[in-house]
Design an enzyme around this catalytic site. Structure first.
Site, PDB file in Angstrom:
ATOM      1  N   ARG A  64       0.800  -1.237   0.000  1.00  0.00           N
ATOM      2  CA  ARG A  64       0.000   0.000   0.000  1.00  0.00           C
ATOM      3  C   ARG A  64       0.825   1.275   0.000  1.00  0.00           C
ATOM      4  NH1 ARG A  64      -2.803  -4.016   2.607  1.00  0.00           N
ATOM      5  NH2 ARG A  64      -4.899  -4.233   1.744  1.00  0.00           N
ATOM      6  N   HIS A  89      -0.917  -2.681  -4.631  1.00  0.00           N
ATOM      7  CA  HIS A  89      -0.400  -3.568  -5.681  1.00  0.00           C
ATOM      8  C   HIS A  89      -0.465  -2.952  -7.084  1.00  0.00           C
ATOM      9  CE1 HIS A  89      -0.040  -6.526  -2.631  1.00  0.00           C
ATOM     10  NE2 HIS A  89      -1.214  -7.107  -2.730  1.00  0.00           N
ATOM     11  N   HIS A 164       2.818 -13.267  -5.390  1.00  0.00           N
ATOM     12  CA  HIS A 164       1.721 -13.411  -4.443  1.00  0.00           C
ATOM     13  C   HIS A 164       1.076 -14.801  -4.354  1.00  0.00           C
ATOM     14  CE1 HIS A 164      -1.499 -12.002  -1.947  1.00  0.00           C
ATOM     15  NE2 HIS A 164      -1.134 -10.751  -2.073  1.00  0.00           N
ATOM     16  N   GLU A 302       5.367 -12.680   0.970  1.00  0.00           N
ATOM     17  CA  GLU A 302       5.704 -11.784  -0.135  1.00  0.00           C
ATOM     18  C   GLU A 302       6.953 -10.968   0.204  1.00  0.00           C
ATOM     19  OE1 GLU A 302       2.102  -9.351  -0.496  1.00  0.00           O
ATOM     20  OE2 GLU A 302       1.082 -10.972   0.507  1.00  0.00           O
TER      21      GLU A 302
HETATM   22  C1  GAL Z   1      -1.783  -8.767   0.238  1.00  0.00           C
HETATM   23  C2  GAL Z   1      -2.195  -7.658   1.138  1.00  0.00           C
HETATM   24  C3  GAL Z   1      -3.605  -7.940   1.588  1.00  0.00           C
HETATM   25  C4  GAL Z   1      -4.533  -8.118   0.403  1.00  0.00           C
HETATM   26  C5  GAL Z   1      -3.934  -9.082  -0.612  1.00  0.00           C
HETATM   27  C6  GAL Z   1      -4.652  -9.084  -1.931  1.00  0.00           C
HETATM   28  O1  GAL Z   1      -0.474  -8.573  -0.194  1.00  0.00           O
HETATM   29  O2  GAL Z   1      -1.298  -7.583   2.220  1.00  0.00           O
HETATM   30  O3  GAL Z   1      -4.070  -6.914   2.437  1.00  0.00           O
HETATM   31  O4  GAL Z   1      -4.767  -6.871  -0.183  1.00  0.00           O
HETATM   32  O5  GAL Z   1      -2.621  -8.761  -0.887  1.00  0.00           O
HETATM   33  O6  GAL Z   1      -5.909  -9.607  -1.858  1.00  0.00           O
END
Ligand code: GAL
Length: 335
Positions: A64, A89, A164, A302
């Site tokens: 974020r 992202h 991810h 990640e």
């Molecule tokens: C992660 C993030 C989560 C959520 C996810 C995507 O990397 O920390 O909060 O957004 O990605 O669904």
């Protein structure tokens, strides 16, 4: 959409050009029983219509950025906001949503490898600079799935790429991963501010909190703890500050499944690792084996710099300038 497969004699990994999404990783347990250990779907059609972050490459800025705002040399930039008031992202059309060019490459250290390439134009999701990105997916003889990121820019910009996949070492679609043991080489983490929806810039000790994974511990112990950071999220969705960061590739964490005996080691040259237990999954979607995707069906590990780094001088440097090269190595080693 073509499905590409990377394989050695033990491990098989499938991915697609959209987002470079890793859709399946098949590995044996100690008795030779094969299971697919990443959360996802049974069919390609469901994959293309489903959660685009499953196994995807995230960028330009994974994680974020508060209100999608940052400055470079006093110039203000406003990114696309896709996570309430924050940028997440890379925005709506982040790298997870792009179709990457895929070519098989012959690199000595890998049994098999593919290079994924993407050009993100100047202004893409409002980021400055044209960014040329390559990601190598390579598999070694000793079951290391190596991800090597590189990028160059035409104007100063910010960057933080990650991958991810959500791991369930007992087999995705085969129950919860909450019983996995997790170890993370991190004495500090970055707590979340409810107001900002991400880190407030504080770096806090894990000691005495559910975030202390310095010794292997069941993920359930942390998720069941009555702690304001856990209660706020409904699990773990936090960045851990890796110990002794010096830019060389080091062991960041180990995930083990006591039931199957499968073990995953994660190595990186990055300063942080985001651990996410999938709090937002509510069972409304069906994943592998047709089973509903619930919280903690898989655990995402990640590797990256810290959330919102472009807005905190004491966080790792997210800036990439023309003439420089961003690089990042993440290794998922199946033991
Ligand atoms: C992660 C993030 C989560 C959520 C996810 C995507 O990397 O920390 O909060 O957004 O990605 O669904």
């Amino acid at each position: 959409m073509k499905v590409y497969t990377l394989k050695n004699n033990v491990v098989e990994i499938d991915f697609i050009p959209r987002g470079g999404q890793i859709i399946s990783i098949r590995v044996p347990d100690s008795n030779g029983n094969i299971a697919d250990v990443v959360v996802g779907y049974d069919s390609l059609e469901e994959t293309l219509n489903g959660d685009g972050y499953f196994g995807a490459i995230c960028g330009r800025y994974a994680n974020r950025i508060v209100k999608g705002e940052f400055e470079i040399d006093k110039e203000k930039f406003q990114l696309d906001c896709n996570d309430n008031t924050n940028h997440l992202h890379g925005g709506h059309e982040g790298f997870h949503a792009k179709i990457w060019d895929v070519t098989e490459v012959d690199l000595g250290q890998f049994v098999q490898a593919y290079k994924l390439s993407l050009t993100s134009e100047d202004g893409d999701q409002n980021y400055p600079g044209k960014l040329d990105v390559t990601v190598v997916y390579g598999l070694t003889e000793d079951n290391q799935f190596v991800i090597e990121y590189a990028a160059e820019t035409s104007k100063p910009t910010v960057i933080n790429l990650t991958s991810h996949p959500y791991f369930n070492l007992n087999g995705a679609g085969n129950g919860s991963a909450v019983y996995h043991q997790l170890q993370i080489n991190a004495s500090y983490y970055t707590p979340i501010s409810a107001e900002l929806g991400t880190t407030s810039g504080i770096i806090a000790r894990v000691n005495g909190t559910p975030f202390d994974f310095t010794k292997p511990k069941s993920v359930q112990l942390a998720c069941d703890a009555n702690h304001e950071q856990i209660n706020m999220i409904g699990g773990i969705d936090h960045n851990f500050v890796l110990d002794d960061f010096n830019g060389s590739v080091k062991l960041a964490g180990i995930l083990t499944d006591p039931e199957s005996g499968r073990k995953l080691e994660v190595y990186t040259d990055q300063p942080g690792i985001q651990i996410y237990t999938g709090a937002h999954f509510d069972g409304s979607e069906r994943g592998k084996n047709g089973n509903p995707i619930q919280q903690c069906q898989g655990i995402a590990m990640e590797t990256q710099i810290f959330p919102n780094s472009p807005n905190y001088d004491h966080f790792p440097n997210a800036l990439l300038k023309p003439g420089e090269r961003y690089t990042h190595v993440c290794i998922y080693k199946f033991c």
